[in-house]
Structure formats: C-alpha cells, structure tokens
Motif scaffolding. Structure first.
Motif, PDB file in Angstrom:
ATOM      1  N   SER A 109       0.840  -1.197   0.000  1.00 20.44           N
ATOM      2  CA  SER A 109       0.000   0.000   0.000  1.00 20.44           C
ATOM      3  C   SER A 109       0.874   1.245   0.000  1.00 20.44           C
ATOM      4  O   SER A 109       2.069   1.191   0.312  1.00 20.44           O
ATOM      5  N   GLY A 110       0.249   2.346  -0.339  1.00 21.67           N
ATOM      6  CA  GLY A 110       0.985   3.601  -0.353  1.00 21.67           C
ATOM      7  C   GLY A 110       1.558   3.941   1.007  1.00 21.67           C
ATOM      8  O   GLY A 110       2.713   4.360   1.124  1.00 21.67           O
ATOM      9  N   ALA A 111       0.734   3.734   2.039  1.00 19.63           N
ATOM     10  CA  ALA A 111       1.213   4.030   3.395  1.00 19.63           C
ATOM     11  C   ALA A 111       2.431   3.194   3.743  1.00 19.63           C
ATOM     12  O   ALA A 111       3.416   3.687   4.300  1.00 19.63           O
ATOM     13  N   GLU A 112       2.381   1.927   3.382  1.00 18.96           N
ATOM     14  CA  GLU A 112       3.521   1.040   3.672  1.00 18.96           C
ATOM     15  C   GLU A 112       4.770   1.509   2.913  1.00 18.96           C
ATOM     16  O   GLU A 112       5.889   1.464   3.425  1.00 18.96           O
ATOM     17  N   GLY A 160      -0.572  17.972   3.279  1.00 19.86           N
ATOM     18  CA  GLY A 160      -0.030  16.689   2.809  1.00 19.86           C
ATOM     19  C   GLY A 160      -0.887  15.521   3.273  1.00 19.86           C
ATOM     20  O   GLY A 160      -1.569  15.590   4.300  1.00 19.86           O
ATOM     21  N   TYR A 161      -0.861  14.456   2.464  1.00 21.71           N
ATOM     22  CA  TYR A 161      -1.530  13.218   2.853  1.00 21.71           C
ATOM     23  C   TYR A 161      -0.592  12.072   2.510  1.00 21.71           C
ATOM     24  O   TYR A 161      -0.042  12.010   1.409  1.00 21.71           O
ATOM     25  N   HIS A 162      -0.393  11.140   3.503  1.00 27.54           N
ATOM     26  CA  HIS A 162       0.570  10.062   3.247  1.00 27.54           C
ATOM     27  C   HIS A 162       0.095   8.693   3.707  1.00 27.54           C
ATOM     28  O   HIS A 162       0.809   7.715   3.536  1.00 27.54           O
ATOM     29  N   GLY A 163      -1.114   8.597   4.319  1.00 27.39           N
ATOM     30  CA  GLY A 163      -1.625   7.289   4.702  1.00 27.39           C
ATOM     31  C   GLY A 163      -2.287   7.288   6.058  1.00 27.39           C
ATOM     32  O   GLY A 163      -2.438   8.346   6.691  1.00 27.39           O
ATOM     33  N   ARG A 164      -2.687   6.065   6.486  1.00 26.49           N
ATOM     34  CA  ARG A 164      -3.477   5.941   7.700  1.00 26.49           C
ATOM     35  C   ARG A 164      -2.810   5.074   8.767  1.00 26.49           C
ATOM     36  O   ARG A 164      -3.431   4.739   9.772  1.00 26.49           O
ATOM     37  N   THR A 165      -1.549   4.736   8.586  1.00 25.61           N
ATOM     38  CA  THR A 165      -0.817   4.026   9.650  1.00 25.61           C
ATOM     39  C   THR A 165      -0.309   5.060  10.649  1.00 25.61           C
ATOM     40  O   THR A 165      -0.402   6.260  10.398  1.00 25.61           O
ATOM     41  N   ILE A 170       7.243  14.827   0.364  1.00 25.99           N
ATOM     42  CA  ILE A 170       6.295  15.765  -0.270  1.00 25.99           C
ATOM     43  C   ILE A 170       5.665  15.144  -1.509  1.00 25.99           C
ATOM     44  O   ILE A 170       6.295  14.360  -2.222  1.00 25.99           O
ATOM     45  N   GLU A 171       4.404  15.493  -1.740  1.00 26.81           N
ATOM     46  CA  GLU A 171       3.711  15.069  -2.965  1.00 26.81           C
ATOM     47  C   GLU A 171       3.964  16.122  -4.046  1.00 26.81           C
ATOM     48  O   GLU A 171       3.740  17.322  -3.779  1.00 26.81           O
ATOM     49  N   PRO A 172       4.393  15.753  -5.243  1.00 29.61           N
ATOM     50  CA  PRO A 172       4.596  16.762  -6.290  1.00 29.61           C
ATOM     51  C   PRO A 172       3.323  17.549  -6.612  1.00 29.61           C
ATOM     52  O   PRO A 172       3.390  18.706  -6.990  1.00 29.61           O
ATOM     53  N   GLY A 184      -2.512  15.479  -3.159  1.00 29.96           N
ATOM     54  CA  GLY A 184      -3.720  14.803  -3.622  1.00 29.96           C
ATOM     55  C   GLY A 184      -4.917  15.036  -2.720  1.00 29.96           C
ATOM     56  O   GLY A 184      -5.752  15.911  -2.966  1.00 29.96           O
ATOM     57  N   GLU A 185      -5.003  14.286  -1.635  1.00 35.29           N
ATOM     58  CA  GLU A 185      -6.156  14.423  -0.706  1.00 35.29           C
ATOM     59  C   GLU A 185      -6.257  15.852  -0.172  1.00 35.29           C
ATOM     60  O   GLU A 185      -7.345  16.324   0.158  1.00 35.29           O
ATOM     61  N   GLY A 186      -5.123  16.543  -0.142  1.00 29.58           N
ATOM     62  CA  GLY A 186      -5.136  17.920   0.364  1.00 29.58           C
ATOM     63  C   GLY A 186      -5.825  18.901  -0.566  1.00 29.58           C
ATOM     64  O   GLY A 186      -6.046  20.060  -0.203  1.00 29.58           O
ATOM     65  N   ALA A 197       9.831  11.825  -2.819  1.00 25.40           N
ATOM     66  CA  ALA A 197       8.650  12.241  -3.584  1.00 25.40           C
ATOM     67  C   ALA A 197       7.582  11.170  -3.421  1.00 25.40           C
ATOM     68  O   ALA A 197       7.789  10.019  -3.811  1.00 25.40           O
ATOM     69  N   ASP A 198       6.465  11.579  -2.806  1.00 29.51           N
ATOM     70  CA  ASP A 198       5.358  10.636  -2.647  1.00 29.51           C
ATOM     71  C   ASP A 198       4.467  10.742  -3.879  1.00 29.51           C
ATOM     72  O   ASP A 198       3.635  11.638  -3.975  1.00 29.51           O
ATOM     73  N   GLU A 199       4.669   9.806  -4.819  1.00 30.53           N
ATOM     74  CA  GLU A 199       3.907   9.809  -6.069  1.00 30.53           C
ATOM     75  C   GLU A 199       2.847   8.710  -6.086  1.00 30.53           C
ATOM     76  O   GLU A 199       2.455   8.217  -7.149  1.00 30.53           O
ATOM     77  N   VAL A 200       2.363   8.385  -4.914  1.00 29.86           N
ATOM     78  CA  VAL A 200       1.306   7.366  -4.821  1.00 29.86           C
ATOM     79  C   VAL A 200       0.111   7.769  -5.670  1.00 29.86           C
ATOM     80  O   VAL A 200      -0.484   6.958  -6.379  1.00 29.86           O
ATOM     81  N   GLN A 201      -0.275   9.038  -5.635  1.00 27.79           N
ATOM     82  CA  GLN A 201      -1.476   9.462  -6.376  1.00 27.79           C
ATOM     83  C   GLN A 201      -1.100  10.055  -7.758  1.00 27.79           C
ATOM     84  O   GLN A 201      -1.879   9.974  -8.704  1.00 27.79           O
ATOM     85  N   THR A 202       0.103  10.604  -7.892  1.00 30.16           N
ATOM     86  CA  THR A 202       0.460  11.319  -9.131  1.00 30.16           C
ATOM     87  C   THR A 202       1.170  10.441 -10.150  1.00 30.16           C
ATOM     88  O   THR A 202       1.393  10.861 -11.285  1.00 30.16           O
ATOM     89  N   ALA A 243       2.297   3.688  -5.896  1.00 32.08           N
ATOM     90  CA  ALA A 243       1.271   2.691  -5.584  1.00 32.08           C
ATOM     91  C   ALA A 243       0.113   2.950  -6.555  1.00 32.08           C
ATOM     92  O   ALA A 243       0.360   3.272  -7.704  1.00 32.08           O
ATOM     93  N   LYS A 244      -1.124   2.863  -6.086  1.00 34.29           N
ATOM     94  CA  LYS A 244      -2.317   3.162  -6.889  1.00 34.29           C
ATOM     95  C   LYS A 244      -2.204   2.716  -8.343  1.00 34.29           C
ATOM     96  O   LYS A 244      -2.412   1.561  -8.672  1.00 34.29           O
ATOM     97  N   GLY A 245      -1.836   3.624  -9.274  1.00 35.54           N
ATOM     98  CA  GLY A 245      -1.850   3.303 -10.690  1.00 35.54           C
ATOM     99  C   GLY A 245      -0.876   2.221 -11.118  1.00 35.54           C
ATOM    100  O   GLY A 245      -0.904   1.775 -12.266  1.00 35.54           O
TER     101      GLY A 245
HETATM  102  C1  LIG Z   1      -0.021  10.755  -1.903  1.00 32.46           C
HETATM  103  C2  LIG Z   1      -0.516   9.561  -1.143  1.00 32.46           C
HETATM  104  N1  LIG Z   1       0.350   8.901  -0.343  1.00 32.46           N
HETATM  105  C3  LIG Z   1      -0.060   7.807   0.361  1.00 32.46           C
HETATM  106  C4  LIG Z   1      -1.357   7.340   0.264  1.00 32.46           C
HETATM  107  C5  LIG Z   1      -1.746   6.094   1.039  1.00 32.46           C
HETATM  108  O1  LIG Z   1      -1.924   5.031   0.153  1.00 32.46           O
HETATM  109  P1  LIG Z   1      -2.785   3.763   0.628  1.00 32.46           P
HETATM  110  O2  LIG Z   1      -2.572   2.766  -0.490  1.00 32.46           O
HETATM  111  O3  LIG Z   1      -4.213   4.226   0.773  1.00 32.46           O
HETATM  112  O4  LIG Z   1      -2.172   3.327   1.934  1.00 32.46           O
HETATM  113  C6  LIG Z   1      -2.284   7.987  -0.579  1.00 32.46           C
HETATM  114  C7  LIG Z   1      -3.693   7.462  -0.667  1.00 32.46           C
HETATM  115  N2  LIG Z   1      -4.696   8.399  -1.088  1.00 32.46           N
HETATM  116  C8  LIG Z   1      -6.050   7.923  -1.006  1.00 32.46           C
HETATM  117  C9  LIG Z   1      -6.497   7.666   0.415  1.00 32.46           C
HETATM  118  C10 LIG Z   1      -7.913   7.151   0.485  1.00 32.46           C
HETATM  119  C11 LIG Z   1      -8.361   6.990   1.936  1.00 32.46           C
HETATM  120  O5  LIG Z   1      -7.744   6.170   2.655  1.00 32.46           O
HETATM  121  O6  LIG Z   1      -9.319   7.703   2.347  1.00 32.46           O
HETATM  122  C12 LIG Z   1      -1.852   9.125  -1.291  1.00 32.46           C
HETATM  123  O7  LIG Z   1      -2.717   9.800  -2.110  1.00 32.46           O
END
Ligand SMILES: Cc1ncc(COP(=O)(O)O)c(CNCCCC(=O)O)c1O
Length: 453
Positions: free
Chosen positions: A135-138, A162-167, A235-237, A240-242, A268-273, A297-299
């Motif tokens: 996952s992106g957070a991992e 910034g948004y980077h995950g839920r851990t 940092i996210e380039p 995203g969620e922000g 560079a956190d390119e999970v969303q970009t 991650a994601k794409g």
């Molecule tokens: C830049 C950036 N880094 C990290 C993450 C985290 O990626 P995970 O795969 O959701 O852990 C994201 C996940 N963005 C969507 C979150 C959805 C939600 O949980 O409400 C991101 O956009």
C-alpha cells in the motif's frame, strides 16, 4: 487524439455509455448498502453507495444495471482502465500457476522485472534499487525507515495539506485531522510540518508564493529542527487528498536543492500522481526533480494491491539483510498486473492520453469559472484536475456547495470525488482510457450541476 488499439476495457460487452435505469442508488444497491451498514463499521466511508458489478474504460456498472461515468478511477488507481485487457490476461495466467510464495521465502522473476522496470523508468539515471510492498502508506513508512537508517538522523519534514496514509507514522505525516487522525494519537515523534506553496491561498499572492514558502520552510527547519537532524523531507509533487494543489513553480526545486545541500533524503510521494496520471510518467518530471526516493502505488497495478519504494542504491543497499520485507510485498498476481500496466502505458501512450484529457478538461472548467463565481480556482495537470469552490468573490471555502454539486453529479450518473483540507475541492481522476465522448458528457453534467447548485 491518442488512439487506443486495445479491445474495449472491461471486456467487449461493456458499452461505453452513461445509462440510468433506476434512481442512483437503485433498489439492489440500497438493499446491499443496508447489509453493509449491518456488517461494516461506519468508519469505512462510502462516496457513492452503488454496488459495482462490472467496470472498464470510462464506466462502472452497478447492481441495478446503471452505467455511470467514472471520474474517480478508484482514487487514481485504474489509470489503464478497470479490468484492463492486458492486466486480465496476465493475472488470469498467473493465478492458475501460483498465487503466493512470499518473495522473501522463494522469489519469482516477475517481482524482479517490476523492480528493474521501476529502476529504469523513474526520474534520474543514477543507480537505483526498488522493493515492493502492498500500500501507499507502507511505501511511505518504508521510505522513512530507509532514510533514517541511511542518514542516522531522526527528523522528518512534511507539509501543510499533505496526505501520506493511515498508519501511525503516515497519519502523523498527514496534515488533516478529521477524518484521518482524530482520536488516533499519540502520534509518532520527530515529525515537523512546513508551509506548502499553495498558490490560490498564499497570503501575499501567487507571484511570491514559491520563494516565500521555500524560505519559510528552510527557516523552520533551521530554527526548529536543525538541518543536520533531518533524515527526510516527504512531499507530494501535487498534493492529492489535500486538494490537488500544484506547488507554485520553483518551490519543489528549491526544497530539493536544500535537501541536496544538507544531506537530507528527498522523498517524492507519487502514490497518487504516478504512472502517467499528470501527463508525465511521474509528476516530478514536470520541474525536473530527481528524488532520492520515490514512493508509488495506486496506478502501478491496475487495481491489484501493490506499492513500491524506489531510490538511490546507496541508500537502500545500506539497510541490513532482513531489514525490509513483509509477507505479501510484491504478490505475484500484483506483479503480473504491474507488468501489464507498464506495457499498456507505453503501448497506448497513456502519458499522451493524460495530456489530451487535460487539454479537454481545463479549458471547459476555466470557461465554467467565468460563468460560475463559486469556482474560485481551476487547477491540475494531465488527468489530475480539480476545481475549488468558494463563496463568490472570496476565497472562503464552500464545502456545503461542494457536497451538493457532487451529489447532483452522482444522481446524474457521474462518479466524482471531493478532496481538500477544507472539503471544498471537486477532483477529477478519469481512467486514462476514458473515451472522449464520455469525458465530454461528464463535463456537461458537472457544468450543469455547478450552474444549477
Ligand atoms: C499521496 C498519497 N500517499 C499515500 C497514500 C496512502 O496510500 P494507501 O494505499 O491508501 O495506503 C495515498 C492514498 N490516497 C487515497 C487515500 C484514500 C483513503 O484512505 O481515504 C496518497 O494519495
């Protein structure tokens, strides 16, 4: 126009059309949602309670037979389309061969091929290493682990919005309290937050945004942390969620230069970009940024859970044997899906497709902003586009209007997502394979929803 020469996504029988046969959500979805409410905690939210039975190209089909236009891609995941043909083909073969061995136990070639490809295609021609997680957070957690291990320093600097995950660590790195952090503390130590160069909201205006935000970031680090104590900047380039915030031009290069000058790992956190979403293979390319580590991650795998940490060999190789891993990281099905994604992005020129999507969306949204003063800002790149809604004539966020417009879009069969620290951003993340006619039809629905709101 970037031609797509693959069969219709989601299989040949999935018409690329908006089709409403019931109200949205329909009776079957409503029945299933009642079951969801009885079995799943409300903490797991739902943007649009339609239960999907098929998806592909630019549509999702629900249990009541409605075909909705998809401007969400499962939150920037199905860039290559849902059930993309090459993904289906590779995963179908792999699942019949073996489903899991744990790469740390007995490895398999597809994992290595994914890493070789990421080492080649990510920004920078330096020697790189990649390892795979789920996952992106991992991925972000591990990027920080690697940076701390390699530098021997504790501090991590992140940014407003910034948004980077839920851990635990990635919640700490994330800016917005509700819903991501509220009552989940105490959070991780040694995380410091700097101002993001948010052009639309910068107090002294767009012109001075990059310079002032960079100066304030560097001053914060120097005065409150000490550059010699900072392991990484994350940092996210494009945030995203922000709220799909493109940092003012010049900001990222200034931060990257400061990191380089002070031995700080630039992550560079390119999970969303990542993966063609922004009209480049990776968003860092837009300003020529070469990160020390990039998280993706994601794409990456067309919907299969996969994430990657790619970075300078000297950083990643510094970790002791066994220091990195996890049971499922680089699952073979996900690796095959990723290889299919890489092939599809290249063969279908999805980078060019993302640019075309942006060239269709941005002019129409800018024209909408001329007609609707509630549209305070139109921004984004490629197929990562957003509008920020405000009280007309001000920059005061209007989250209620944003929710109302999203609701109207949903009722008309257009799946859109919101975002933003203030909940006042409508973001658009269509699959890069969405046909032009659906993109245009979706925009028409959106325009009507904004004008009539
Ligand atoms: C830049 C950036 N880094 C990290 C993450 C985290 O990626 P995970 O795969 O959701 O852990 C994201 C996940 N963005 C969507 C979150 C959805 C939600 O949980 O409400 C991101 O956009």
């Amino acid at each position: 126009m970037t031609a797509l020469n693959v069969p219709p996504h989601g299989g040949p029988d999935l018409p690329q059309e908006r089709r409403l046969v019931t109200e949205i959500p329909g009776p079957r979805s409503r029945e299933m949602f009642a079951r969801k409410q009885a079995a799943v905690p409300p903490g797991v939210g739902t943007t649009l309670p339609v239960f999907v039975t098929k998806a592909g190209g630019g549509v999702v089909v629900d249990a009541d037979g409605n075909s909705l236009i998809d401007f969400g891609s499962g939150i920037a995941v199905t860039n290559v389309g849902n059930a993309a043909p090459r993904v289906v083909e590779r995963v179908r073969k792999q699942v019949a061969d073996f489903t899991h061995t744990c790469f740390m136990v007995t490895p398999y070639e597809s994992y290595v091929r994914v890493c070789e490809t990421l080492n080649r295609i990510t920004p920078g021609d330096h020697d790189k290493r990649t390892f795979l997680v789920n996952s992106g957070a991992e991925a972000v957690e591990n990027a920080v682990k690697v940076a701390r291990h390699a530098t021997g320093r504790p501090a991590v600097v992140v940014f407003d919005h910034g948004y980077h995950g839920r851990t635990l660590l990635t919640m700490t790195l994330t800016a917005k309290n509700m819903p991501y952090k509220h009552r989940f503390g105490p959070f991780a130590p040694e995380v410091y937050r700097a101002p993001l160069a948010y052009p639309f909201r910068w107090p002294t205006g767009r012109e001075r945004c990059a310079e002032e935000a960079a100066a304030q970031t560097i001053d914060m680090i120097d005065k409150q942390v000490g550059a010699e104590n900072v392991a990484a900047v994350v940092i996210e380039p494009i945030a995203g969620e922000g709220g799909f915030i493109e940092p003012a031009p010049g900001f990222l290069p200034k931060i990257a230069e400061f990191c380089r000058a002070n031995g700080i790992v630039f992550v560079a956190d390119e999970v969303q970009t990542g993966f063609a979403r922004t009209g480049h293979l990776f968003a860092c390319e837009h300003e020529g940024i070469v990160p020390d580590i990039i998280t993706t991650a994601k794409g990456i795998a067309g919907g299969l859970p996969l994430a990657a940490v790619t970075g300078r060999a000297e950083l990643l190789d510094a970790v002791h044997p066994g220091g990195l891993g996890g049971t499922y990281g680089g699952n073979p099905l996900a690796c095959e899906a990723a290889l299919a994604v890489f092939e599809t992005i290249e063969r279908e020129d999805l980078v060019g497709r993302a640019r075309r999507i942006g060239s269709i969306m941005l002019p129409r949204l800018r024209a909408l902003a001329e007609r609707a003063p509630a549209v305070g800002d139109v921004r984004g790149r490629g197929a990562m586009i957003a509008i920020e809604l405000v009280r007309p004539g001000t920059t005061e966020p209007d989250p209620a209007l944003t929710a109302q417009v999203a609701k109207r879009c949903h009722a008309e069969g257009l799946l859109v997502l919101t975002a933003g620290t203030y909940g006042n951003v409508l973001r658009f993340l269509p699959p890069l394979v969405i046909p032009d006619h659906l993109l245009e039809e979706g925009l028409t629905i959106l325009e009507k929803a904004v004008i009539e709101a």
